[in-house]
Design a protein around this motif. Structure first.
Motif, mmCIF file in Angstrom:
data_model
loop_
_atom_site.group_PDB
_atom_site.id
_atom_site.type_symbol
_atom_site.label_atom_id
_atom_site.label_comp_id
_atom_site.label_asym_id
_atom_site.label_seq_id
_atom_site.Cartn_x
_atom_site.Cartn_y
_atom_site.Cartn_z
ATOM 1 N N GLY A 47 -0.207 11.524 -16.983
ATOM 2 C CA GLY A 47 0.406 12.849 -16.919
ATOM 3 C C GLY A 47 1.215 13.132 -15.681
ATOM 4 N N LEU A 48 1.262 12.194 -14.730
ATOM 5 C CA LEU A 48 2.059 12.415 -13.526
ATOM 6 C C LEU A 48 3.534 12.191 -13.819
ATOM 7 C CD1 LEU A 48 -0.085 10.680 -10.743
ATOM 8 C CD2 LEU A 48 0.123 13.112 -11.229
ATOM 9 N N PRO A 49 4.419 12.810 -13.038
ATOM 10 C CA PRO A 49 5.867 12.617 -13.247
ATOM 11 C C PRO A 49 6.258 11.151 -13.082
ATOM 12 C CG PRO A 49 5.435 14.439 -11.729
ATOM 13 C CD PRO A 49 4.128 13.741 -11.937
ATOM 14 N N LYS A 50 7.354 10.769 -13.739
ATOM 15 C CA LYS A 50 7.795 9.376 -13.700
ATOM 16 C C LYS A 50 8.218 8.938 -12.300
ATOM 17 C CE LYS A 50 9.253 9.253 -18.538
ATOM 18 N NZ LYS A 50 10.387 9.056 -19.480
ATOM 19 N N ASN A 51 8.575 9.912 -11.447
ATOM 20 C CA ASN A 51 9.008 9.545 -10.102
ATOM 21 C C ASN A 51 7.839 9.184 -9.183
ATOM 22 O OD1 ASN A 51 8.361 12.444 -10.162
ATOM 23 N ND2 ASN A 51 8.952 12.424 -8.023
ATOM 24 N N VAL A 52 6.598 9.370 -9.670
ATOM 25 C CA VAL A 52 5.434 8.975 -8.892
ATOM 26 C C VAL A 52 5.156 7.504 -9.162
ATOM 27 C CG1 VAL A 52 2.975 9.312 -8.495
ATOM 28 C CG2 VAL A 52 4.436 11.282 -8.934
ATOM 29 N N SER A 53 5.271 6.694 -8.132
ATOM 30 C CA SER A 53 5.111 5.256 -8.272
ATOM 31 C C SER A 53 3.639 4.855 -8.322
ATOM 32 C CB SER A 53 5.789 4.547 -7.085
ATOM 33 O OG SER A 53 5.406 3.198 -7.005
ATOM 34 N N ARG A 54 3.310 3.979 -9.276
ATOM 35 C CA ARG A 54 1.947 3.456 -9.363
ATOM 36 C C ARG A 54 1.615 2.661 -8.095
ATOM 37 N NH1 ARG A 54 -1.281 1.551 -13.756
ATOM 38 N NH2 ARG A 54 -3.324 1.027 -12.903
ATOM 39 N N ASP A 55 2.628 1.979 -7.552
ATOM 40 C CA ASP A 55 2.416 1.220 -6.314
ATOM 41 C C ASP A 55 2.025 2.136 -5.163
ATOM 42 O OD1 ASP A 55 2.978 -1.150 -7.584
ATOM 43 O OD2 ASP A 55 5.074 -1.205 -6.963
ATOM 44 N N ASP A 56 2.645 3.338 -5.122
ATOM 45 C CA ASP A 56 2.286 4.299 -4.069
ATOM 46 C C ASP A 56 0.831 4.738 -4.226
ATOM 47 O OD1 ASP A 56 4.764 4.189 -2.940
ATOM 48 O OD2 ASP A 56 5.518 6.002 -3.911
ATOM 49 N N LEU A 57 0.418 5.009 -5.474
ATOM 50 C CA LEU A 57 -0.963 5.398 -5.720
ATOM 51 C C LEU A 57 -1.926 4.321 -5.235
ATOM 52 C CD1 LEU A 57 -1.074 6.988 -9.303
ATOM 53 C CD2 LEU A 57 -1.290 8.150 -7.116
ATOM 54 N N ILE A 58 -1.599 3.079 -5.550
ATOM 55 C CA ILE A 58 -2.466 1.974 -5.148
ATOM 56 C C ILE A 58 -2.531 1.857 -3.626
ATOM 57 C CG2 ILE A 58 -2.678 -0.552 -5.162
ATOM 58 C CD1 ILE A 58 -1.663 -0.478 -8.070
ATOM 59 N N SER A 59 -1.386 2.057 -2.957
ATOM 60 C CA SER A 59 -1.373 1.998 -1.492
ATOM 61 C C SER A 59 -2.277 3.065 -0.892
ATOM 62 C CB SER A 59 0.055 2.176 -0.970
ATOM 63 O OG SER A 59 0.878 1.098 -1.371
ATOM 64 N N TYR A 60 -2.166 4.301 -1.421
ATOM 65 C CA TYR A 60 -3.038 5.376 -0.949
ATOM 66 C C TYR A 60 -4.504 5.028 -1.226
ATOM 67 C CZ TYR A 60 1.324 8.129 -1.122
ATOM 68 O OH TYR A 60 2.600 8.585 -0.964
ATOM 69 N N GLY A 61 -4.737 4.469 -2.430
ATOM 70 C CA GLY A 61 -6.090 4.158 -2.856
ATOM 71 C C GLY A 61 -6.742 3.095 -1.994
ATOM 72 N N VAL A 62 -5.976 2.098 -1.592
ATOM 73 C CA VAL A 62 -6.523 1.046 -0.734
ATOM 74 C C VAL A 62 -7.011 1.640 0.587
ATOM 75 C CG1 VAL A 62 -5.950 -1.006 0.623
ATOM 76 C CG2 VAL A 62 -5.213 -0.853 -1.753
ATOM 77 N N MET A 63 -6.234 2.587 1.118
ATOM 78 C CA MET A 63 -6.659 3.245 2.356
ATOM 79 C C MET A 63 -7.961 4.023 2.124
ATOM 80 S SD MET A 63 -4.487 2.159 4.412
ATOM 81 C CE MET A 63 -5.043 3.092 5.840
ATOM 82 N N GLY A 64 -8.074 4.645 0.955
ATOM 83 C CA GLY A 64 -9.308 5.355 0.624
ATOM 84 C C GLY A 64 -10.484 4.411 0.486
ATOM 85 N N LEU A 65 -10.234 3.232 -0.090
ATOM 86 C CA LEU A 65 -11.292 2.235 -0.236
ATOM 87 C C LEU A 65 -11.772 1.750 1.134
ATOM 88 C CD1 LEU A 65 -13.017 0.237 -1.872
ATOM 89 C CD2 LEU A 65 -11.041 -1.315 -1.883
ATOM 90 N N ALA A 91 -7.912 10.111 -1.560
ATOM 91 C CA ALA A 91 -6.829 9.546 -0.746
ATOM 92 C C ALA A 91 -5.517 9.529 -1.521
ATOM 93 C CB ALA A 91 -7.193 8.129 -0.299
ATOM 94 N N MET A 92 -5.602 9.216 -2.808
ATOM 95 C CA MET A 92 -4.396 9.203 -3.644
ATOM 96 C C MET A 92 -3.786 10.598 -3.756
ATOM 97 S SD MET A 92 -5.471 6.651 -6.768
ATOM 98 C CE MET A 92 -5.723 4.880 -6.495
ATOM 99 N N ILE A 93 -4.626 11.586 -4.001
ATOM 100 C CA ILE A 93 -4.120 12.950 -4.163
ATOM 101 C C ILE A 93 -3.615 13.500 -2.839
ATOM 102 C CG2 ILE A 93 -4.767 15.324 -4.745
ATOM 103 C CD1 ILE A 93 -6.409 14.249 -6.997
ATOM 104 N N ASP A 94 -4.284 13.168 -1.744
ATOM 105 C CA ASP A 94 -3.789 13.577 -0.428
ATOM 106 C C ASP A 94 -2.399 12.999 -0.185
ATOM 107 O OD1 ASP A 94 -6.008 15.061 0.159
ATOM 108 O OD2 ASP A 94 -6.987 13.517 1.373
ATOM 109 N N GLY A 95 -2.216 11.728 -0.568
ATOM 110 C CA GLY A 95 -0.914 11.090 -0.398
ATOM 111 C C GLY A 95 0.155 11.756 -1.235
#
Length: 260
Positions: A47-65, A91-95
Motif C-alpha cells: 500500500g505504500l506509494p511507488k516512489n518508496v523504494s524497497r531498498d530504502d526500507l531494507i536499509s532502514y530495517g538493517v539499522m533497526g536490526l 526504524a523503517m517508519i522513522d526513515g
C-alpha cells in the motif's frame, strides 16, 4: 520467520556478543536474522506509494536490526524475533517519516477523518456508517470513499509512533517483561488491551475480517481481496477505515490510559 529452534541454537553467539563483545558473533547474529528485515519490509511495503523504494526500507530495517541486537538481553527469556520485528518496523517508519513521504494535505485528511470517527462513535456508542461520516464531513459518500483511498498510505501504523504527539512515550513502551514486577505497567497494558478489544468489536464485520486476516493470519491485501472476493482497492479502504476507527478509540481513552 525464524523460529524458536533457531533462537536457541544461537545462545552461544548471544553469550559471546553480550558477555565478550565479540564483533564476529555480532556479525553472525546480524546475518542470521537478516531474513526478518526482508519479511518486515515485504509486509510494510503493501500500500505504500511507488516512489518508496524497497531498498530504502531494507536499509532502514538493517539499522533497526543492528539496534535490536545491540539492546537485546537474551537472559530475560523473551523472543528476539518479536522484539526485533518491532525495532525493524519502527526504524523503517522513522526513515519514511524523515523523508516526508506523505504530503501534508494527506496527513491533514487522515487527522480530520480520525477525529470524525472519534467524535461520532463516542456520540452514538457504535460503529458509524459511511453516510453518517459523509454528512458530518459535509462531503458526498463518493468523495468520502476517495478521501479514505487517498490516505491509505498513512494507516501503516508503527508501534514506535508516539501515543501523544507532544510526548516521547510510544506504544513500544507498553511491551513489558512478564517476569518483571511492575503493577502500573500491567494495569496500563490490561486497560489498553480492553480498549482495543472493545474498539475491534465495534468495527464492521468486513473491517474485522480484514484486520484479522492482515494482522493475525498475515495475508497480504491482494490475498485478502481474493479471499473476500473484493477488489484490492476496496480492501485497502476497509483497512484504512478500521485503523482510523481504532486510532480514534485510543485517542478517546488516552487520558485514562496515560495519566501521570
Amino acid at each position: 520467520m525464524i523460529g524458536q529452534k533457531s533462537h536457541l541454537a544461537n545462545i552461544e553467539m548471544w553469550k559471546r556478543w553480550r558477555e565478550e563483545h565479540d564483533t564476529v558473533a555480532k556479525q553472525t547474529l546480524i546475518e542470521t536474522y537478516l531474513p526478518l528485515v526482508d519479511y518486515v519490509s515485504g509486509r510494510l511495503s503493501i500500500g505504500l506509494p511507488k516512489n518508496v523504494s524497497r531498498d530504502d526500507l531494507i536499509s532502514y530495517g538493517v539499522m533497526g536490526l543492528i539496534d535490536a541486537i545491540e539492546k537485546f538481553d537474551y537472559e530475560r527469556g523473551l523472543q528476539f524475533e518479536t522484539y526485533a520485528s518491532w525495532r525493524i518496523r519502527g526504524a523503517m517508519i522513522d526513515g519514511l517519516r524523515q523523508g516526508d513521504w506523505v504530503p501534508r494535505s494527506v496527513r491533514e485528511k487522515a487527522k480530520k477523518i480520525e477525529e470524525a470517527y472519534q467524535k461520532l462513535e463516542q456520540q452514538y456508542l457504535r460503529s458509524v456508517t459511511d453516510a453518517e461520516m459523509s454528512a458530518y464531513l459535509q462531503v458526498s459518500e463518493g468523495d468520502f470513499q476517495q478521501m479514505v483511498q487517498d490516505i491509505a498510505v498513512t494507516t501503516v501504523c508503527s508501534i514506535d509512533d508516539p501515543i501523544r504527539e507532544e510526548e516521547a512515550e510510544t506504544r513500544l513502551s507498553l511491551l513489558i517483561d512478564e517476569k518483571a514486577k511492575n503493577p502500573e505497567s500491567k494495569v496500563k497494558e490490561v486497560y489498553l488491551k480492553d480498549t482495543l478489544a472493545q474498539a475491534i468489536e465495534r468495527l464492521t464485520e468486513k473491517e474485522r475480517t480484514v484486520v484479522s486476516l492482515f494482522y493475525y493470519e498475515e495475508l497480504s491485501l491482494s490475498e485478502i481481496a481474493e479471499v473476500m472476493s473484493l477488489s484490492p482497492s476496496r480492501i485497502s479502504q476497509l483497512h484504512s477505515k478500521a485503523i482510523l476507527r481504532l486510532r480514534g478509540s485510543l485517542s478517546r481513552h488516552k487520558s485514562h490510559l496515560f495519566q501521570d
